[in-house]
Design a protein around this motif. Structure first.
Motif, short mmCIF file in Angstrom:
data_model
loop_
_atom_site.label_atom_id
_atom_site.label_comp_id
_atom_site.label_asym_id
_atom_site.label_seq_id
_atom_site.Cartn_x
_atom_site.Cartn_y
_atom_site.Cartn_z
N GLU A 148 -4.74 -15.33 23.36
CA GLU A 148 -5.45 -16.31 22.45
C GLU A 148 -6.08 -17.20 23.22
O GLU A 148 -7.22 -17.36 22.85
CB GLU A 148 -4.36 -16.66 21.26
N ARG A 149 -5.52 -17.78 24.24
CA ARG A 149 -6.15 -18.92 24.82
C ARG A 149 -7.53 -18.36 25.67
O ARG A 149 -8.39 -18.93 25.82
CB ARG A 149 -5.43 -19.64 25.93
N LEU A 150 -7.44 -16.96 26.08
CA LEU A 150 -8.60 -16.44 26.63
C LEU A 150 -9.53 -15.73 25.60
O LEU A 150 -10.53 -15.07 26.13
CB LEU A 150 -8.10 -15.11 27.48
N GLY A 151 -9.30 -15.74 24.46
CA GLY A 151 -10.14 -15.49 23.47
C GLY A 151 -9.93 -14.11 22.55
O GLY A 151 -10.64 -13.88 21.62
N PHE A 152 -8.67 -13.68 22.88
CA PHE A 152 -8.42 -12.52 22.06
C PHE A 152 -7.95 -13.04 20.90
O PHE A 152 -7.37 -13.88 20.31
CB PHE A 152 -7.17 -11.86 22.69
#
Length: 176
Positions: A148-152
């Motif tokens: 999630e931090r990477l944008g998923f």
């Protein structure tokens, strides 16, 4: 080990067995994840991890220490028709994916999982694909946070059941 003391690269076929053993070790120790006797076919897949590379566009990436030790690995799919999951992911077009990310217990927390994930995202970008699809389970909550931090973002349309185990889909849209 510092984060700079490993290299991300394609696995050599003679490394497939060691990577499969690492994956069995990591996944079998996850709390709440099925054990080898509960899902033997799933663990057999780890033991035969190299078979994925018989399909076009499938790469096995490893994180290797300066001493040559495999600290982690992941299977990258340039074409999701070979992804091999349940649910609808294999029907996604213009999408890459990765599965079976594992980092050895002694190497966790060093950024190896993130580095392997970023390498997969870069490969998807290099092939000008529009998204990256992945799956995870409740037993992998630490990885969820990183993704999630990477944008998923969670993508419920990709969810499925693997036996008794709920598997959750995630999607990362890549800029055109």
């Amino acid at each position: 080990m510092t984060s700079q003391s490993y290299t991300i690269r394609n696995a050599d076929p003679n490394e497939f067995e060691a990577l499969g053993q690492l994956m069995v070790q990591v996944y079998s120790q996850l709390e709440g994840f099925p054990k080898p006797d509960e899902q033997p076919a799933y663990y057999q897949m780890f033991s035969n991890i190299g078979e994925f590379t018989q399909n076009p566009g499938v790469e096995i990436l490893v994180a290797v220490s300066q001493k040559g030790t495999i600290n982690g690995g992941v299977v990258f799919f340039r074409d999701l028709q070979y992804y091999g999951s349940g649910g609808t992911a294999t029907q996604e077009k213009n999408a890459a994916g990765f599965r079976l990310l594992a980092v050895s217990p002694e190497s966790q927390g060093l950024g190896i999982g993130k580095a392997l994930t970023l390498a997969c995202i870069q490969r998807a970008k290099d092939h000008q694909l529009s998204q990256v699809i992945i799956h995870s389970t409740k037993a992998m909550q630490t990885a969820w946070q990183m993704y999630e931090r990477l944008g998923f973002r969670r993508s419920e349309d990709l969810d499925f059941m693997q036996g008794e185990l709920p598997v959750y889909g995630f999607r990362l849209h890549l800029p055109a």
